[in-house]
Design a protein around this motif. Structure first.
Motif, short mmCIF file in Angstrom:
data_model
loop_
_atom_site.label_atom_id
_atom_site.label_comp_id
_atom_site.label_asym_id
_atom_site.label_seq_id
_atom_site.Cartn_x
_atom_site.Cartn_y
_atom_site.Cartn_z
N UNK A 188 87.66 7.19 24.16
CA UNK A 188 86.43 7.36 23.39
C UNK A 188 85.23 7.08 24.27
N UNK A 189 84.09 7.60 23.88
CA UNK A 189 82.88 7.46 24.70
C UNK A 189 81.89 6.45 24.15
N UNK A 190 82.00 6.12 22.86
CA UNK A 190 81.01 5.25 22.23
C UNK A 190 81.69 4.03 21.61
N UNK A 191 80.90 3.00 21.42
CA UNK A 191 81.40 1.71 20.96
C UNK A 191 81.37 1.66 19.44
N UNK A 192 82.50 1.38 18.84
CA UNK A 192 82.57 1.32 17.38
C UNK A 192 81.96 0.00 16.87
N UNK A 193 81.24 0.10 15.78
CA UNK A 193 80.64 -1.10 15.19
C UNK A 193 81.71 -2.12 14.86
N UNK A 194 82.83 -1.66 14.29
CA UNK A 194 83.87 -2.61 13.88
C UNK A 194 84.50 -3.34 15.06
N UNK A 195 84.43 -2.74 16.24
CA UNK A 195 84.95 -3.43 17.42
C UNK A 195 84.01 -4.55 17.86
N UNK A 196 82.70 -4.33 17.69
CA UNK A 196 81.73 -5.38 18.00
C UNK A 196 81.85 -6.51 16.98
N UNK A 197 81.80 -6.16 15.71
CA UNK A 197 81.87 -7.20 14.67
C UNK A 197 83.22 -7.89 14.68
N UNK A 198 84.28 -7.15 15.02
CA UNK A 198 85.61 -7.76 15.10
C UNK A 198 85.68 -8.78 16.21
#
Length: 451
Positions: A188-198
């Motif tokens: 993937x090329x972009x950072x998922x919000x749930x990965x940051x909040x997780x």
């Protein structure tokens, strides 16, 4: 990169091409772009557009405002008026004239606050972006015990990476273990919000500071600022934002989102000139907090006490306590002029136009990339991006491609080596015809692959 000469016999975008019938490409021709511009002219007339360095049009198709915005036509006269005040008044210009210098920075405060969704007491224009980030980290990066980490994105702009690593070293910490770089998932090329909040939910007890870009400079991804801010603060961390690619690009509500601090430059979407002064936000809950360390200078003390020449500062209970030096008037003038323009047009209207322009460019690029080694890496969901679309090229050099686009077609874009070209249809001055020219130039420059 395979090359194909852009000459009169090359098919234009939106015209019938091998394997692509008219029914599959409605509304993508040049005539439609010109019709859209006639129906929705935008504000291009308020700016100086560079002449084209190639191609068949007199003006450049300028889609590099995410790197340096164009000059507003009003800037020159306004700046000359400030210079003239110096000529006529000398030192008396501090208190006399149409725009006295002593309170000059206050002319920028209210419009800057409106631009980023803040209170005037929370916003000030000063210094340059990375200088401001360092001054803010003096106050807000306070590592203690196991809470020492700084979280950034793996594709953070290099100056942010350098800044946080140097802050870690300043506190006697190892930057390699202190700075956490959150990367997109494999493939993937972009950072998922749930990965940051997780990550913050699992490791937040070790995080002292979250410092992310509101809009990622490389991919154009708009981060979920309110969700990440809430997750960071719930974990006990301070949350700050680098809004270099967000301010003037997307609507912001820093006060309501409970952001701790933020900073942004003014030379990209804010069109204030190369190296222009930056903006700073500090949430009002931090104002007057005696436990927060700050570096201080003459402008850190309250304005009413400034000329008492006292040895001890008496800072105001506003963001102006973070100021240090008296402001450079001739650098502030172009920022003031630009902010007045944003005030007159309004971010809601600009965002609506941005969504239309960017969506139109996306549809054009879909046609071009379908048969070429090109991939748009910016999120397709409009709510997850600003006006920038980033294209990864499968062959050759990004720099070489942008040179050809400029010199052969008069299209000015921005390269990020080795393989990303960024196109920003800025709603203040870009047109639908600019977008059409971008896609048409790519179609003429990048060879199709065999299918």
């Amino acid at each position: 990169m395979a090359k194909r000469k852009a000459d009169a016999v090359a098919p234009r975008l939106g015209e019938e091409q091998p394997g692509l019938g008219e029914a599959e490409q409605p509304g993508l021709g040049e005539a439609e772009a010109l019709r859209l511009d006639a129906a929705e002219p935008g504000h291009r007339h308020l700016f100086h557009v560079p002449p084209a360095d190639g191609g068949r049009y007199p003006e450049a198709a300028y889609l590099a405002g995410n790197s340096l915005g164009l000059q507003p036509r009003a800037t020159r006269d306004e700046l000359l008026a400030d210079l003239d005040a110096w000529r006529r008044l000398g030192v008396e210009g501090h208190l006399a004239g149409e725009r006295p210098w002593l309170p000059y920075h206050e002319l920028l405060t209210a419009p800057a606050a409106r631009l980023v969704g803040a209170l005037p007491t929370e916003t000030v224009v000063m210094n340059s972006l990375t200088v401001d980030l360092h001054l803010l980290m003096v106050s807000f990066y306070r590592p203690v015990g196991e809470r020492t980490r700084i979280v950034i994105e793996d594709t953070a702009f290099p100056s942010d990476s350098y800044a946080v690593r140097s802050q870690a070293r300043f506190h006697g910490l190892d930057p390699d273990s202190t700075v956490v770089r959150l990367a997109p998932r494999p493939g993937e090329d972009t950072l998922r919000t749930e990965d940051v909040t997780g990550y913050l939910a699992a490791e937040g007890h070790t995080v002292a500071l979250v410092l992310l870009g509101g809009v990622n400079y490389l991919t154009g991804e708009l981060m979920d600022i309110p969700a990440i801010t809430a997750a960071g603060r719930a974990a006990g961390a301070v949350v700050g934002w680098d809004l270099a690619h967000a301010a003037g690009n997307v609507p912001l509500s820093l006060h309501d989102w409970d952001v701790d601090f933020a900073a942004w430059c003014s030379y990209k979407y804010l069109n204030s000139g190369p190296g222009a002064l930056a903006g700073v936000f500090v949430h009002e809950r931090h104002h007057g907090d005696p436990t927060l360390p700050r570096f201080e200078g003459w402008w850190s003390t309250a304005a009413a006490t400034r000329f008492e020449m006292a040895p001890v500062s008496r800072p105001p209970t506003t963001v102006e306590a973070w100021q240090i030096s008296n402001p450079p008037i001739f650098a502030m003038g172009p920022v003031r002029t630009s902010l007045e323009l944003f005030d007159s047009v309004g971010m809601p209207a600009l965002r609506e136009r941005s969504l239309r322009l960017t969506g139109y460019l996306e549809r054009l690029l879909d046609e071009v990339t379908a048969s070429r080694p090109l991939t748009v890496i910016t999120p397709r969901e409009p709510r997850r991006r600003g006006c920038q679309l980033s294209v990864r090229i499968g062959e050759g050099s990004a720099n070489e491609l942008t040179k050809r686009l400029r010199h052969e077609h008069g299209v000015i874009a921005d390269a990020r080596e080795p393989d990303v070209v960024r196109f920003a249809p800025v709603p203040l001055y870009s047109t639908y015809h600019d977008c059409w020219r971008v896609a048409d130039a790519l179609a003429a420059t990048v060879a199709e692959v065999a299918r």
